[in-house]
Design a protein around this motif. Structure first.
Motif, PDB file in Angstrom:
ATOM      1  N   ALA A  13     -14.821 -11.003  -5.498  1.00  0.00           N
ATOM      2  CA  ALA A  13     -13.734 -11.268  -4.563  1.00  0.00           C
ATOM      3  C   ALA A  13     -14.008 -12.588  -3.844  1.00  0.00           C
ATOM      4  O   ALA A  13     -15.160 -12.987  -3.679  1.00  0.00           O
ATOM      5  CB  ALA A  13     -13.618 -10.133  -3.551  1.00  0.00           C
ATOM      6  N   THR A  14     -12.964 -13.285  -3.433  1.00  0.00           N
ATOM      7  CA  THR A  14     -13.123 -14.552  -2.716  1.00  0.00           C
ATOM      8  C   THR A  14     -12.598 -14.418  -1.294  1.00  0.00           C
ATOM      9  O   THR A  14     -11.811 -13.523  -0.985  1.00  0.00           O
ATOM     10  CB  THR A  14     -12.370 -15.688  -3.432  1.00  0.00           C
ATOM     11  OG1 THR A  14     -10.969 -15.396  -3.430  1.00  0.00           O
ATOM     12  CG2 THR A  14     -12.853 -15.831  -4.868  1.00  0.00           C
ATOM     13  N   ASP A  25     -10.487 -16.071   0.308  1.00  0.00           N
ATOM     14  CA  ASP A  25      -9.043 -16.273   0.460  1.00  0.00           C
ATOM     15  C   ASP A  25      -8.239 -15.223  -0.311  1.00  0.00           C
ATOM     16  O   ASP A  25      -7.134 -15.463  -0.760  1.00  0.00           O
ATOM     17  CB  ASP A  25      -8.643 -17.678   0.023  1.00  0.00           C
ATOM     18  CG  ASP A  25      -9.140 -18.029  -1.379  1.00  0.00           C
ATOM     19  OD1 ASP A  25      -9.789 -17.179  -2.008  1.00  0.00           O
ATOM     20  OD2 ASP A  25      -8.892 -19.161  -1.833  1.00  0.00           O
ATOM     21  N   ARG A  26      -8.857 -14.050  -0.482  1.00  0.00           N
ATOM     22  CA  ARG A  26      -8.204 -12.893  -1.109  1.00  0.00           C
ATOM     23  C   ARG A  26      -7.829 -13.149  -2.566  1.00  0.00           C
ATOM     24  O   ARG A  26      -6.771 -12.731  -3.032  1.00  0.00           O
ATOM     25  CB  ARG A  26      -6.968 -12.467  -0.310  1.00  0.00           C
ATOM     26  CG  ARG A  26      -7.307 -12.121   1.126  1.00  0.00           C
ATOM     27  CD  ARG A  26      -6.172 -11.415   1.811  1.00  0.00           C
ATOM     28  NE  ARG A  26      -6.542 -11.067   3.162  1.00  0.00           N
ATOM     29  CZ  ARG A  26      -6.013 -10.055   3.848  1.00  0.00           C
ATOM     30  NH1 ARG A  26      -5.106  -9.288   3.280  1.00  0.00           N
ATOM     31  NH2 ARG A  26      -6.388  -9.810   5.065  1.00  0.00           N
ATOM     32  N   GLY A  27      -8.704 -13.821  -3.250  1.00  0.00           N
ATOM     33  CA  GLY A  27      -8.500 -14.065  -4.667  1.00  0.00           C
ATOM     34  C   GLY A  27      -9.562 -13.383  -5.505  1.00  0.00           C
ATOM     35  O   GLY A  27     -10.358 -12.575  -5.008  1.00  0.00           O
ATOM     36  N   LYS A  66      -7.408  -4.762  -5.762  1.00  0.00           N
ATOM     37  CA  LYS A  66      -6.247  -4.802  -4.876  1.00  0.00           C
ATOM     38  C   LYS A  66      -6.136  -6.201  -4.294  1.00  0.00           C
ATOM     39  O   LYS A  66      -7.064  -6.707  -3.682  1.00  0.00           O
ATOM     40  CB  LYS A  66      -6.382  -3.765  -3.769  1.00  0.00           C
ATOM     41  CG  LYS A  66      -6.209  -2.342  -4.254  1.00  0.00           C
ATOM     42  CD  LYS A  66      -6.211  -1.354  -3.102  1.00  0.00           C
ATOM     43  CE  LYS A  66      -5.965   0.074  -3.622  1.00  0.00           C
ATOM     44  NZ  LYS A  66      -5.946   1.055  -2.510  1.00  0.00           N
ATOM     45  N   MET A  67      -4.966  -6.812  -4.470  1.00  0.00           N
ATOM     46  CA  MET A  67      -4.761  -8.191  -4.058  1.00  0.00           C
ATOM     47  C   MET A  67      -3.660  -8.273  -3.002  1.00  0.00           C
ATOM     48  O   MET A  67      -2.797  -7.400  -2.908  1.00  0.00           O
ATOM     49  CB  MET A  67      -4.365  -9.056  -5.267  1.00  0.00           C
ATOM     50  CG  MET A  67      -5.256  -8.887  -6.490  1.00  0.00           C
ATOM     51  SD  MET A  67      -6.997  -9.211  -6.152  1.00  0.00           S
ATOM     52  CE  MET A  67      -6.895 -10.914  -5.627  1.00  0.00           C
ATOM     53  N   GLY A  68      -3.683  -9.364  -2.245  1.00  0.00           N
ATOM     54  CA  GLY A  68      -2.608  -9.661  -1.318  1.00  0.00           C
ATOM     55  C   GLY A  68      -2.255  -8.496  -0.420  1.00  0.00           C
ATOM     56  O   GLY A  68      -3.072  -8.006   0.355  1.00  0.00           O
ATOM     57  N   PHE A 114      -2.008 -14.733  -5.715  1.00  0.00           N
ATOM     58  CA  PHE A 114      -3.410 -14.854  -5.323  1.00  0.00           C
ATOM     59  C   PHE A 114      -4.053 -15.990  -6.116  1.00  0.00           C
ATOM     60  O   PHE A 114      -3.560 -16.368  -7.187  1.00  0.00           O
ATOM     61  CB  PHE A 114      -4.183 -13.545  -5.546  1.00  0.00           C
ATOM     62  CG  PHE A 114      -4.314 -13.137  -6.988  1.00  0.00           C
ATOM     63  CD1 PHE A 114      -5.398 -13.536  -7.762  1.00  0.00           C
ATOM     64  CD2 PHE A 114      -3.351 -12.324  -7.593  1.00  0.00           C
ATOM     65  CE1 PHE A 114      -5.530 -13.151  -9.082  1.00  0.00           C
ATOM     66  CE2 PHE A 114      -3.468 -11.932  -8.914  1.00  0.00           C
ATOM     67  CZ  PHE A 114      -4.565 -12.348  -9.661  1.00  0.00           C
ATOM     68  N   GLU A 137      -3.678 -21.044  -8.454  1.00  0.00           N
ATOM     69  CA  GLU A 137      -3.015 -20.186  -7.468  1.00  0.00           C
ATOM     70  C   GLU A 137      -1.533 -20.127  -7.778  1.00  0.00           C
ATOM     71  O   GLU A 137      -0.859 -21.158  -7.862  1.00  0.00           O
ATOM     72  CB  GLU A 137      -3.237 -20.702  -6.043  1.00  0.00           C
ATOM     73  CG  GLU A 137      -2.669 -19.760  -4.994  1.00  0.00           C
ATOM     74  CD  GLU A 137      -3.164 -20.055  -3.601  1.00  0.00           C
ATOM     75  OE1 GLU A 137      -2.891 -19.245  -2.691  1.00  0.00           O
ATOM     76  OE2 GLU A 137      -3.838 -21.082  -3.417  1.00  0.00           O
TER      77      GLU A 137
END
Length: 345
Positions: free
Chosen positions: A87-88, A90-92, A106-108, A139, A174
């Protein structure tokens, strides 16, 4: 993964694809305490004082010899798999290490995304990522560019993606990802030759993330343990004392890349018989370069080395597939600077 520095991922794959498989028997039932760049006999005998620790350091043991090692070595591949995807901040998602895999995250706003990764890496240069998502979700996707790769490229749904793909960096794509989106990352591999100036100007040979070793015939003998869990020694059956004959201006052009077999990768690609890649190169034997009284490889001497032996074509295989190996090679001299190998020193 805390620092976000791709150098650490590069070092992880360097160990995982080279030293780690060589430290284990192909069936993963035994390991030895020391894995060296040049190691042409794996017997149970004491190597002290040349090897600092006394006792058996080289033979492959199923569990009796090496204290805590058996408990730790079983974690190698599971830990590697665990760090494939990160996971990053910045939610990536970050493809940190490359291997065939599938990740669900789970993203965003909480939407679940699955990415299936298809690749033959490190034996192939293409990584394909297929996105599965119930609904579109935005993402950033991070792709690691290894330090050895200077010409990476990518396609999104068949169209080229523009990015500055510097070695030892992350490329970020992105966008709003949709079900069925596909990213194809290509990491072209080439032969590189590294000179070790502080180790007698010897050289090692790489192809992409793989380091290559001389292919040496192996004779395996049981020296302990049980039939199901044997302790094993490995002895050479073919010559190992070669120096490489290299193109002086562009050493990498001295090698021919050979792809072995076809179709899917074998379940265990790290053996001399199953490796998907080999290199061919010209070499000469150095008769005065011998094993010492303890069976260790004789000390490297300064390159370039003079040899009156005939030129032969030898095969190099990935270090991880070579339980016996020469990985740091003398270079055969082709001019006045070549030096005689001094036997016994």
């Amino acid at each position: 993964k805390i620092s976000g520095n791709p150098l650490w991922a590069d070092r992880c794959e360097d160990i995982a694809f080279n030293s780690f498989p060589a430290a284990l028997t192909p069936d993963l039932k035994g390991l030895h305490y020391l894995t060296c760049a040049n190691q042409v006999q794996l017997d149970k005998n004491n190597k002290a004082p040349a090897i600092q620790n006394g006792g058996t350091m080289f033979s492959y043991s199923p569990g009796e010899r090496y204290r805590c090692c058996q408990h730790n070595v079983s974690h190698g591949w599971p830990y590697y798999a665990e760090e494939l995807w990160l996971a990053t901040a910045d939610r990536g998602l970050c493809a940190s290490l490359y291997a065939a895999s599938e990740v669900s995250a789970k993203m965003g706003g909480g939407a679940t995304v699955k990415i299936a990764e298809e690749t033959d890496y490190p034996f192939g240069d293409t990584v394909t990522l297929k996105v599965s998502a119930v609904q579109p979700v935005k993402f950033p996707l991070y792709l690691r560019i290894p330090r050895w790769c200077s010409d990476a490229s990518a396609k999104l749904n068949g169209k080229s993606v523009r990015f500055a793909a510097k070695p030892l960096s992350y490329v970020v794509i992105e966008r709003e990802w949709k079900n069925g989106d596909t990213v194809s990352l290509r990491l072209p591999m080439q032969v590189t030759v590294q000179k070790w100036e502080k180790n007698q100007d010897a050289v090692s040979v790489n192809y992409g993330p793989l380091t290559f070793s001389l292919k040496i015939g192996e004779r395996w003998e049981r020296c302990g343990g049980t039939e199901a869990w044997p302790e094993l020694e490995v002895f050479p059956t073919t010559p190992w004392n070669y120096g490489l004959v290299l193109n002086e201006k562009t050493p990498a052009k001295s090698f021919k890349v050979v792809k072995c077999g076809a179709g899917a990768l074998p379940a265990q690609p790290f053996t001399p018989a199953t490796t998907p890649l080999e290199l061919r190169v010209e070499a000469k034997r150095i008769p005065a370069w011998k094993q010492d009284a303890q069976g260790l490889v004789g000390k490297l001497q300064a390159s370039p080395v003079k040899s009156g032996e005939p030129v032969e074509t030898v095969t190099l295989i990935p270090m991880g597939a070579a339980r016996l190996r020469i990985t740091t090679f003398p270079v055969i001299g082709q001019g006045k600077d070549a030096q005689e190998w001094k036997a016994g020193e």
